[in-house]
Write a protein that holds these residues in place. Sequence first.
Motif, PDB file in Angstrom:
ATOM      1  N   ALA A 161       0.795  -1.225   0.000  1.00 14.26           N
ATOM      2  CA  ALA A 161       0.000   0.000   0.000  1.00 14.26           C
ATOM      3  C   ALA A 161       0.828   1.276   0.000  1.00 14.26           C
ATOM      4  O   ALA A 161       0.322   2.338  -0.344  1.00 14.26           O
ATOM      5  CB  ALA A 161      -0.948  -0.003   1.200  1.00 14.26           C
ATOM      6  N   SER A 166       0.837   2.730  -8.130  1.00 19.27           N
ATOM      7  CA  SER A 166      -0.070   1.644  -8.515  1.00 19.27           C
ATOM      8  C   SER A 166      -0.584   0.865  -7.313  1.00 19.27           C
ATOM      9  O   SER A 166      -1.290  -0.126  -7.481  1.00 19.27           O
ATOM     10  CB  SER A 166       0.642   0.679  -9.485  1.00 19.27           C
ATOM     11  OG  SER A 166       0.963   1.344 -10.686  1.00 19.27           O
ATOM     12  N   SER A 167      -0.215   1.298  -6.122  1.00 19.45           N
ATOM     13  CA  SER A 167      -0.634   0.605  -4.914  1.00 19.45           C
ATOM     14  C   SER A 167      -1.941   1.180  -4.390  1.00 19.45           C
ATOM     15  O   SER A 167      -2.360   2.278  -4.767  1.00 19.45           O
ATOM     16  CB  SER A 167       0.446   0.704  -3.841  1.00 19.45           C
ATOM     17  OG  SER A 167       1.653   0.131  -4.310  1.00 19.45           O
ATOM     18  N   TYR A 168      -2.591   0.442  -3.515  1.00 20.02           N
ATOM     19  CA  TYR A 168      -3.851   0.890  -2.939  1.00 20.02           C
ATOM     20  C   TYR A 168      -3.980   0.332  -1.522  1.00 20.02           C
ATOM     21  O   TYR A 168      -3.396  -0.690  -1.181  1.00 20.02           O
ATOM     22  CB  TYR A 168      -5.038   0.429  -3.788  1.00 20.02           C
ATOM     23  CG  TYR A 168      -5.104  -1.065  -4.001  1.00 20.02           C
ATOM     24  CD1 TYR A 168      -5.748  -1.894  -3.083  1.00 20.02           C
ATOM     25  CD2 TYR A 168      -4.523  -1.660  -5.117  1.00 20.02           C
ATOM     26  CE1 TYR A 168      -5.806  -3.269  -3.266  1.00 20.02           C
ATOM     27  CE2 TYR A 168      -4.579  -3.033  -5.314  1.00 20.02           C
ATOM     28  CZ  TYR A 168      -5.223  -3.829  -4.390  1.00 20.02           C
ATOM     29  OH  TYR A 168      -5.275  -5.195  -4.571  1.00 20.02           O
ATOM     30  N   ARG A 192     -13.432  -4.518  -0.158  1.00 19.93           N
ATOM     31  CA  ARG A 192     -12.715  -3.603  -1.035  1.00 19.93           C
ATOM     32  C   ARG A 192     -11.594  -4.336  -1.773  1.00 19.93           C
ATOM     33  O   ARG A 192     -11.391  -4.143  -2.977  1.00 19.93           O
ATOM     34  CB  ARG A 192     -12.149  -2.441  -0.202  1.00 19.93           C
ATOM     35  CG  ARG A 192     -11.512  -1.349  -1.048  1.00 19.93           C
ATOM     36  CD  ARG A 192     -11.004  -0.209  -0.175  1.00 19.93           C
ATOM     37  NE  ARG A 192     -12.128   0.512   0.426  1.00 19.93           N
ATOM     38  CZ  ARG A 192     -12.303   0.653   1.731  1.00 19.93           C
ATOM     39  NH1 ARG A 192     -11.445   0.127   2.588  1.00 19.93           N
ATOM     40  NH2 ARG A 192     -13.327   1.334   2.200  1.00 19.93           N
ATOM     41  N   TYR A 196     -10.868  -5.097  -5.938  1.00 20.97           N
ATOM     42  CA  TYR A 196      -9.623  -4.937  -6.697  1.00 20.97           C
ATOM     43  C   TYR A 196      -9.189  -6.258  -7.323  1.00 20.97           C
ATOM     44  O   TYR A 196      -8.732  -6.287  -8.475  1.00 20.97           O
ATOM     45  CB  TYR A 196      -8.516  -4.414  -5.784  1.00 20.97           C
ATOM     46  CG  TYR A 196      -8.520  -2.921  -5.602  1.00 20.97           C
ATOM     47  CD1 TYR A 196      -7.927  -2.086  -6.536  1.00 20.97           C
ATOM     48  CD2 TYR A 196      -9.117  -2.348  -4.480  1.00 20.97           C
ATOM     49  CE1 TYR A 196      -7.928  -0.709  -6.362  1.00 20.97           C
ATOM     50  CE2 TYR A 196      -9.119  -0.970  -4.298  1.00 20.97           C
ATOM     51  CZ  TYR A 196      -8.533  -0.155  -5.247  1.00 20.97           C
ATOM     52  OH  TYR A 196      -8.541   1.203  -5.079  1.00 20.97           O
ATOM     53  N   SER A 200      -9.774  -4.867 -11.006  1.00 25.95           N
ATOM     54  CA  SER A 200      -8.714  -3.909 -11.346  1.00 25.95           C
ATOM     55  C   SER A 200      -7.863  -4.445 -12.510  1.00 25.95           C
ATOM     56  O   SER A 200      -7.796  -5.667 -12.711  1.00 25.95           O
ATOM     57  CB  SER A 200      -7.831  -3.679 -10.119  1.00 25.95           C
ATOM     58  OG  SER A 200      -7.120  -4.849  -9.768  1.00 25.95           O
ATOM     59  N   ARG A 205      -9.738   4.539 -14.004  1.00 27.90           N
ATOM     60  CA  ARG A 205      -8.585   4.963 -13.206  1.00 27.90           C
ATOM     61  C   ARG A 205      -7.269   4.638 -13.902  1.00 27.90           C
ATOM     62  O   ARG A 205      -6.244   4.445 -13.252  1.00 27.90           O
ATOM     63  CB  ARG A 205      -8.609   4.290 -11.835  1.00 27.90           C
ATOM     64  CG  ARG A 205      -9.740   4.746 -10.919  1.00 27.90           C
ATOM     65  CD  ARG A 205      -9.576   4.143  -9.548  1.00 27.90           C
ATOM     66  NE  ARG A 205     -10.660   4.491  -8.651  1.00 27.90           N
ATOM     67  CZ  ARG A 205     -10.789   4.026  -7.414  1.00 27.90           C
ATOM     68  NH1 ARG A 205      -9.866   3.193  -6.932  1.00 27.90           N
ATOM     69  NH2 ARG A 205     -11.810   4.385  -6.665  1.00 27.90           N
ATOM     70  N   ASN A 263      -1.229  -4.051  -4.883  1.00 30.04           N
ATOM     71  CA  ASN A 263      -0.662  -3.431  -6.067  1.00 30.04           C
ATOM     72  C   ASN A 263      -1.483  -3.855  -7.279  1.00 30.04           C
ATOM     73  O   ASN A 263      -1.727  -5.049  -7.480  1.00 30.04           O
ATOM     74  CB  ASN A 263       0.801  -3.848  -6.234  1.00 30.04           C
ATOM     75  CG  ASN A 263       1.448  -3.215  -7.447  1.00 30.04           C
ATOM     76  OD1 ASN A 263       1.318  -3.736  -8.563  1.00 30.04           O
ATOM     77  ND2 ASN A 263       2.135  -2.105  -7.256  1.00 30.04           N
ATOM     78  N   VAL A 264      -1.910  -2.887  -8.056  1.00 24.37           N
ATOM     79  CA  VAL A 264      -2.797  -3.161  -9.194  1.00 24.37           C
ATOM     80  C   VAL A 264      -2.144  -4.121 -10.181  1.00 24.37           C
ATOM     81  O   VAL A 264      -2.773  -5.068 -10.661  1.00 24.37           O
ATOM     82  CB  VAL A 264      -3.174  -1.842  -9.897  1.00 24.37           C
ATOM     83  CG1 VAL A 264      -3.942  -2.131 -11.194  1.00 24.37           C
ATOM     84  CG2 VAL A 264      -4.018  -0.974  -8.976  1.00 24.37           C
TER      85      VAL A 264
END
Length: 293
Positions: A161, A166-168, A192, A196, A200, A205, A263-264
């Motif tokens: 994160a 590219s992290s979430y 959540r 992703y 994702s 986005r 990470n996406v």
Amino acid sequence: VNAFIFMAAFLFVFFAARILFGSPTAKLASVIFAFFPSLFLWSAMICIDITIIACVTAFIFFMVKFIRSRIGIAYLALMLISILGGRSIRPYIAQILTVLTALAVLCRIALSLKLKFTAKHAAIILLAAFLVGMAPGVRQFLRSKIDKVTHQMIVSQAGFAVTDDSSYAIYPERCYEAKACAPAEFAVGYARGMGYALFSPFPWRIDSRLQLMALPQVIMWYIMLPFALYGLYLGYKRDKASTALIFIYCFSALSVLALASGNVGAVFRHRDMVTPFVLIFASAGIIKLREIR
């Protein structure tokens, strides 16, 4: 080497789909698999990814054969070999497959004894598990294990994160600071994270060239998911045991991604561990709808 491993995975997808749904579905699923962009690219670039996909597809094929065969010792041995093949690459996948092996053995025994598993039996098992889990010693043991796993998941997710653009994050900031969170926060974080893991990178986005290159596959993935859900329903009607076990694998693998990744790009790449089975069920749904029309 990568090409041979990809070909092996291709063949396992074809034969697994043919056993579950027949030749038309097998042909469609294997063709989509062969030209699915990420599968094709990773097979040429990263040996590790296509190897774990080959191990998983091999395991599922042998598992279906094991459940359906009268004497399945050879298929059981091949299942174990498939697990060993993926253990050094992604240990958590090997753990999921190990649990599936035990469940497959139970299914095979139930089918041999011609036992019928109904909703009533499921309710009894769940009630028994709940009562055992509420026992004082067992409850404390389970709570300590759950807290330990939750801590590990948060630490792992936190590592992603804060890495790059590219992290979430899926938890509130205080959860990362305390390395723990309340059950409600964990549930929201799981939902959540699953969003992703399933969807994702989100088309609205896109913020990098690599994500833009992945956009056509993402749109194709979105289109395939409704067909996969319909195919899952068809598969359950045809072969309850095999379909349920494949669903358990996909759900478990995606859940680990949802909770431990952040990470996406990593989620997009690791999602391919379930992509072959989504393609099989989606192909079944497409073929069935075409027959209806």
